[in-house]
Design an enzyme around this catalytic site. Structure first.
Site, PDB file in Angstrom:
ATOM      1  CB  CYS A 120      31.018  45.067  46.952  1.00  0.00           C
ATOM      2  SG  CYS A 120      30.715  46.851  47.597  1.00  0.00           S
TER       3      CYS A 120
ATOM      4  CG  HIS B   5      34.791  45.178  46.001  1.00  0.00           C
ATOM      5  ND1 HIS B   5      34.086  46.346  45.185  1.00  0.00           N
ATOM      6  CD2 HIS B   5      34.790  45.709  47.100  1.00  0.00           C
ATOM      7  CE1 HIS B   5      33.483  47.106  45.870  1.00  0.00           C
ATOM      8  NE2 HIS B   5      33.891  46.874  47.053  1.00  0.00           N
TER       9      HIS B   5
ATOM     10  CG  ASN C  53      33.150  50.541  46.952  1.00  0.00           C
ATOM     11  OD1 ASN C  53      32.594  49.866  46.239  1.00  0.00           O
ATOM     12  ND2 ASN C  53      33.425  50.055  48.283  1.00  0.00           N
TER      13      ASN C  53
END
Length: 324
Positions: free
Chosen positions: A112, A249, A279
Site C-alpha cells: 500500500c 492511504h 482499500n
C-alpha cells in the site's frame, strides 16, 4: 539541476459495484458491521479486466489529457501487489498496449506504500536530467487476492487504478520525503506465498491468500506512520499549517481520524473515498488525488502543497510533500 512535477492525474475503476449488502449474501456480515468499523460501504470488482487493463485505461487517460502519445514517454513505473504475472511485468504489458516503444517499464512492489515509493523513484529519474516524461501508476485487482469466505479481509478490498504523468520542470515541486521498511514485522500482512514446488523440495504448498493481523496494522499506522509524517513535516521547508491536503492511504476511516489528531491537522484536510472503493492498496492514493482534482479541491496549477503518505505490507511506509 532538473526538477519533476505532476502534470496530469487520472483514475479508472471497474464498472461492477459490490455493496456491503451484496457481501452479506455470501458471508456472515452486514452493512453496519463493515461500515462502522472501516467506513467502507462498497467496492468496485473486476469481472474480466486484469491489473494491466486497469492501468492501461489510466495511461490512456493521462496521455489524452496531456495531448501526447506513448512514443513520447521515457519510462513507466507500475506499483502493484496483484500483477497479471510475475513475468512479463504488468508495466511491460501497459507499455505494449499504449505503444510506448522507447520507454523502459517495470513493476514496483511495496504494497500500500507502492505508489509513494514509485513516485519517489520516478522523481529521481527525472532529476537526473536524462528523462523528461514518465507514467507512475498504481493498479490492483485485489479481488483475486482475498479469500472470499474470510469476512475479516474480503470486506476491505477493491479493484482500481490511478496514476500521474510526471514531467521535467524548471521549478522544484518535491519538497521532502521519507521512505521506510521494517521486515521484522512482515508476517502481520502477507499475500502470495508461493512455496517450493520442485520434486526435490520438502515444503508443502503455501496458503497464498491475503492475510492480515488487523490490530497490529492499525496500531502501526496510528503510531509509526503518524510519527513519521510529523517528522517529515518537521524536516521539510514548510510548516504543518502550510499543507492544503494530506492524501493518505485509504485503509480505514478510523485510522484517518486518529492520524489527523496525531499530526495536528483538521480532519477536513484528509479527504476520504474508501467508502466508495474500499482499500485499493497501491491504487488508493492516486485514485484519491485524481478525484480531488476532478472535484476542484486541487487545481493542479502548482498552488497547493500536498502530503502523500502510504503504509502497508512489508511493513512499508512512505511520505512525500510536494506542490501540485
Amino acid at each position: 539541476m532538473a526538477f519533476a512535477k505532476i502534470s496530469q492525474v487520472a483514475h479508472y475503476v471497474p464498472e461492477q459495484v459490490v455493496t456491503n449488502h451484496d457481501l452479506a449474501q455470501i458471508m456472515d456480515t452486514n452493512d453496519e458491521w463493515i461500515s462502522s468499523r472501516t467506513g467502507i460501504r462498497q467496492r468496485h470488482i473486476s469481472r474480466t479486466e486484469s491489473t494491466s487493463d486497469l492501468a492501461t485505461e489510466v495511461a490512456k487517460k493521462l496521455m489524452a489529457k496531456a495531448g501526447i502519445t506513448g512514443k513520447e514517454l521515457d519510462f513507466i513505473i507500475l506499483a502493484t501487489i496483484t500483477p497479471d504475472s510475475m513475468m512479463p511485468s504488468t508495466a511491460a504489458r501497459v507499455q505494449a498496449n499504449i505503444g510506448a516503444n522507447k520507454a523502459f517499464a517495470f513493476d514496483l512492489t511495496a504494497a500500500c506504500s507502492g505508489f509513494v515509493f514509485a513516485l519517489s523513484t520516478a522523481e529521481k529519474f527525472i532529476a537526473s536530467g536524462r528523462f523528461q516524461k514518465g507514467l507512475v501508476i498504481g493498479s490492483e485487482t485485489l479481488s483475486k487476492a482475498v479469500d472470499w469466505s474470510d469476512r475479516s479481509t474480503a470486506v476491505l478490498f477493491g479493484d482500481g487504478a490511478g496514476g500521474v504523468l510526471l514531467e521535467a520542470s524548471e521549478q522544484e515541486h518535491f519538497l521532502a520525503e521519507s521512505l521506510n521498511s521494517d521486515g521484522s514485522r512482515s508476517e502481520c500482512l502477507t499475500y502470495g506465498h508461493s512455496g517450493l514446488h520442485s520434486p526435490f523440495s520438502d515444503q508443502e504448498s503455501a496458503d497464498s491468500f491475503l492475510k492480515m493481523d488487523g490490530r497490529t496494522v492499525f496500531d502501526f499506522a496510528i503510531r509509526d506512520v503518524a510519527k513519521s509524517i510529523k517528522q517529515t513535516i518537521d524536516e521539510s521547508p514548510i510548516e504543518v499549517t502550510d499543507l492544503d491536503y494530506l492524501l493518505l492511504h485509504q485503509a480505514n476511516d478510523r485510522i484517518l481520524d486518529k492520524m489527523a489528531r496525531k499530526i495536528g491537522v483538521d480532519r477536513a484536510k484528509l479527504p476520504a473515498n474508501m467508502m466508495e472503493y474500499g482499500n485499493t492498496s497501491a491504487a488508493s492514493i492516486p485514485i484519491l488525488l485524481s478525484e480531488c482534482v476532478e472535484q476542484g479541491l486541487i487545481p493542479l496549477d502548482g498552488s497547493q502543497t500536498v502530503l502523500l503518505s502510504g503504509f502497508g505490507g512489508g511493513l512499508t511506509w512512505g511520505t512525500l510533500i510536494l506542490t501540485i
